[in-house]
Write a protein that holds these residues in place. Structure first.
Motif, PDB file in Angstrom:
ATOM      1  N   HIS A 109     -24.902  -4.038   9.898  1.00 37.46           N
ATOM      2  CA  HIS A 109     -26.100  -3.715   9.111  1.00 37.46           C
ATOM      3  C   HIS A 109     -25.894  -4.071   7.647  1.00 37.46           C
ATOM      4  N   TYR A 110     -24.745  -3.702   7.084  1.00 40.81           N
ATOM      5  CA  TYR A 110     -24.444  -4.039   5.692  1.00 40.81           C
ATOM      6  C   TYR A 110     -24.387  -5.557   5.504  1.00 40.81           C
ATOM      7  N   GLN A 143     -27.797  -7.103   5.386  1.00 40.62           N
ATOM      8  CA  GLN A 143     -28.468  -6.829   4.121  1.00 40.62           C
ATOM      9  C   GLN A 143     -27.948  -7.742   3.017  1.00 40.62           C
ATOM     10  N   SER A 170     -30.253 -10.202   0.941  1.00 37.59           N
ATOM     11  CA  SER A 170     -30.372  -9.973  -0.505  1.00 37.59           C
ATOM     12  C   SER A 170     -29.741 -11.069  -1.348  1.00 37.59           C
ATOM     13  N   ARG A 210     -24.085  -6.870  -4.646  1.00 34.74           N
ATOM     14  CA  ARG A 210     -24.694  -5.886  -5.540  1.00 34.74           C
ATOM     15  C   ARG A 210     -26.137  -5.596  -5.149  1.00 34.74           C
ATOM     16  N   ALA A 211     -26.907  -6.649  -4.879  1.00 39.50           N
ATOM     17  CA  ALA A 211     -28.307  -6.459  -4.499  1.00 39.50           C
ATOM     18  C   ALA A 211     -28.420  -5.718  -3.171  1.00 39.50           C
ATOM     19  N   ALA A 212     -27.502  -6.029  -2.244  1.00 44.27           N
ATOM     20  CA  ALA A 212     -27.503  -5.339  -0.952  1.00 44.27           C
ATOM     21  C   ALA A 212     -27.196  -3.859  -1.139  1.00 44.27           C
ATOM     22  N   ASP A 222     -27.778  -2.048  -3.756  1.00 47.97           N
ATOM     23  CA  ASP A 222     -28.962  -1.400  -4.333  1.00 47.97           C
ATOM     24  C   ASP A 222     -29.992  -1.089  -3.256  1.00 47.97           C
ATOM     25  N   GLN A 223     -30.198  -2.028  -2.331  1.00 47.14           N
ATOM     26  CA  GLN A 223     -31.158  -1.817  -1.255  1.00 47.14           C
ATOM     27  C   GLN A 223     -30.702  -0.706  -0.310  1.00 47.14           C
ATOM     28  N   LEU A 224     -29.406  -0.642  -0.071  1.00 40.00           N
ATOM     29  CA  LEU A 224     -28.855   0.349   0.862  1.00 40.00           C
ATOM     30  C   LEU A 224     -28.592   1.694   0.197  1.00 40.00           C
ATOM     31  N   ASP A 225     -28.661   1.702  -1.143  1.00 41.37           N
ATOM     32  CA  ASP A 225     -28.391   2.912  -1.930  1.00 41.37           C
ATOM     33  C   ASP A 225     -26.959   3.410  -1.693  1.00 41.37           C
ATOM     34  N   LYS A 284     -39.150 -13.332  11.180  1.00 41.97           N
ATOM     35  CA  LYS A 284     -39.718 -12.532  10.100  1.00 41.97           C
ATOM     36  C   LYS A 284     -41.199 -12.254  10.336  1.00 41.97           C
TER      37      LYS A 284
END
Length: 311
Positions: free
Chosen positions: A11-12, A15, A19, A23-25, A27-30, A144
């Protein structure tokens, strides 16, 4: 390998691919970026392959990474389909659909076809992507979008056409004062050469169809405007700047209300035999909500095109 891969790490990884950077991933995953980086590193160890490579300020998947991403997305799609089918047994009207179609299809089919479906299924959600033919197909092949409404898609074993209906013919759209409007028979493409024209961009099926017709008559038209909007072509014509070659449905003409614009038939057979297809990716598992919309389209799309009558 399927038993070895950790689902959270996959999953990571997906992402990060989506992304374009760790870093962007994160942020999306918190989560912390270090957690994402560590998960991807452990996944690479599990696979025994390098999955990402640095590119500029971000990362891109390697060949192995692209292969894993494709496999993982399809596995997630199968899993989502299973859960959606189970959920549909409890809540038959729930679900989500990603639909992609062109601007011309939006004008033709949003009302009443899509609105009727949404009214009948108030608990379903719909993401509507308005794209060119080329971009629509890309979204379908990349999973998509579930369903595409596409004008004359290319023959591709990866695409499944569930329904095809003749489209409105491609006609010469002109201001009623244009010299071409005085010709009372189907026009040859060669008769347009002396006038400035407007056309859709190359990624649109209509434009690709016109190019095929140009090749068949061994001519090249002079376009002074290319656009990604059908309405822009009509506005060009309404301003008296030249002609446009595009499909001309009666509903679209009525909606934009340009009474001084007329549609002239073309003689080239290529311009008179396009079709609108309802497509999905071959082999993709379709959740019940998607199947419901697919069936709605197949039953509800008119079997005959509605075109603007010649003046």
């Amino acid at each position: 390998m399927q038993e070895l891969l950790d689902s959270r790490r996959v999953h990571y990884f997906l992402q990060v691919v989506a992304s374009g950077s760790v870093r962007a991933a994160a942020d999306q995953l918190d989560v912390e970026a270090s957690a994402v980086s560590r998960a991807v590193s452990l996944l690479e160890k599990e696979c025994g392959l390098t999955l990402l490579e640095r590119r500029g300020r971000g990362v891109v998947p390697t060949d192995a990474g692209r292969l894993l991403a494709t496999y993982a997305r399809r596995q997630l799609d199968v899993q989502a389909s299973f859960y959606a089918e189970v959920e549909s047994l409890r809540h038959a009207n729930r679900g989500h659909v990603d639909l992609v179609l062109g601007e011309g299809m939006l004008d033709l089919f949003f009302q009443p076809l899509i609105t009727d479906f949404m009214r009948a299924h108030p608990q379903m959600t719909l993401d509507l992507h308005v794209q060119s033919t080329t971009d629509s197909i890309d979204l379908i092949l990349e999973d998509k979008a579930h369903i595409g409404l596409v004008f004359q898609p290319p023959t591709d074993v990866r695409l499944r056409s569930h329904h095809a209906t003749p489209s409105a013919p491609i006609q010469a759209i002109v201001h009623r004062t244009h010299p071409l409007a005085t010709i009372k028979r189907p026009l040859l493409l060669s008769e347009l050469i002396g006038y400035p024209g407007a056309a859709m961009m190359d990624s649109f099926g209509v434009r690709q169809h016109v190019r095929a017709a140009e090749i068949s008559e061994q001519i090249t038209l002079r376009n002074v405007l290319t656009a990604s909007s059908f309405k822009a072509l009509w506005q060009f014509v309404d301003a008296g700047l030249g002609y446009a070659l595009t499909t001309a449905s009666a509903s679209f003409a009525a909606r934009i209300h340009m009474p001084d614009v007329v549609a002239l038939p073309m003689a080239n057979p290529i311009l008179n035999r396009g079709a609108t297809h309802v497509i999905t990716r071959t082999g993709r598992h379709l959740p019940p909500a998607v199947i419901a919309l697919l069936d709605h389209f197949i039953a509800g799309i008119p079997s005959r095109p509605e075109s603007v009558p010649a003046p």
